[in-house]
Write a protein that holds these residues in place. Structure first.
Motif, mmCIF file in Angstrom:
data_model
loop_
_atom_site.group_PDB
_atom_site.id
_atom_site.type_symbol
_atom_site.label_atom_id
_atom_site.label_comp_id
_atom_site.label_asym_id
_atom_site.label_seq_id
_atom_site.Cartn_x
_atom_site.Cartn_y
_atom_site.Cartn_z
ATOM 1 N N ALA A 254 -4.259 -4.651 0.791
ATOM 2 C CA ALA A 254 -5.372 -3.795 1.076
ATOM 3 C C ALA A 254 -6.123 -3.556 -0.269
ATOM 4 N N GLY A 255 -5.538 -2.921 -1.218
ATOM 5 C CA GLY A 255 -5.988 -2.562 -2.390
ATOM 6 C C GLY A 255 -6.860 -3.379 -3.141
ATOM 7 N N LEU A 256 -6.102 -4.810 -2.976
ATOM 8 C CA LEU A 256 -6.784 -5.942 -3.694
ATOM 9 C C LEU A 256 -8.231 -6.347 -3.162
ATOM 10 N N LEU A 257 -7.907 -6.162 -1.963
ATOM 11 C CA LEU A 257 -9.171 -6.593 -1.111
ATOM 12 C C LEU A 257 -10.391 -5.474 -1.218
ATOM 13 N N ILE A 258 -10.000 -4.331 -1.334
ATOM 14 C CA ILE A 258 -10.928 -3.263 -1.584
ATOM 15 C C ILE A 258 -11.527 -3.450 -3.015
ATOM 16 N N ALA B 192 -5.431 -10.924 1.466
ATOM 17 C CA ALA B 192 -5.597 -10.735 2.920
ATOM 18 C C ALA B 192 -4.272 -11.091 3.554
ATOM 19 N N THR B 193 -3.648 -12.214 2.768
ATOM 20 C CA THR B 193 -2.352 -12.498 3.296
ATOM 21 C C THR B 193 -1.199 -11.412 3.083
ATOM 22 N N MET B 194 -1.305 -10.750 1.941
ATOM 23 C CA MET B 194 -0.386 -9.672 1.650
ATOM 24 C C MET B 194 -0.716 -8.441 2.600
ATOM 25 N N ALA B 195 -1.699 -7.993 2.910
ATOM 26 C CA ALA B 195 -2.157 -7.184 3.934
ATOM 27 C C ALA B 195 -1.854 -7.589 5.267
ATOM 28 N N VAL B 196 -1.886 -8.544 5.772
ATOM 29 C CA VAL B 196 -1.765 -9.060 7.184
ATOM 30 C C VAL B 196 -0.144 -9.025 7.146
ATOM 31 N N LEU B 197 0.667 -9.641 6.261
ATOM 32 C CA LEU B 197 2.062 -9.861 6.167
ATOM 33 C C LEU B 197 2.798 -8.283 6.324
ATOM 34 N N GLY B 198 2.063 -7.429 5.321
ATOM 35 C CA GLY B 198 2.697 -5.967 5.494
ATOM 36 C C GLY B 198 2.346 -5.273 6.792
ATOM 37 N N ALA B 199 1.158 -5.343 7.220
ATOM 38 C CA ALA B 199 1.080 -4.845 8.573
ATOM 39 C C ALA B 199 1.608 -5.548 9.552
#
Length: 64
Positions: free
Chosen positions: A21-25, A43-50
């Motif tokens: 999320a920080g990278l996307l922001i 986005a992939t990192m944020a979705v996998l973490g969520a």
């Protein structure tokens, strides 16, 4: 799941989500230009973490 494994899992899932999320922001708010692969990686990192957080902590069912 024992408490130590649960704490490590929570930490890693939160870290994965926060970095993605920080990278996307950063890319959308502050970067002058960016590549598509960076957006897809964030986005992939944020979705996998969520998803990891949801499956292990929100939608958790006891093993019986």
């Amino acid at each position: 799941m024992n408490p130590i494994r649960r704490a490590i899992s929570l930490g890693l899932a939160l870290l994965l989500f926060a970095v993605g999320a920080g990278l996307l922001i950063y890319l959308f708010a502050f970067a002058d230009h960016f590549r598509g692969w960076a957006v897809m990686a964030g986005a992939t990192m944020a979705v996998l973490g969520a998803f990891w957080l949801y499956e292990d902590f929100i939608n958790a069912t006891p093993n019986g």
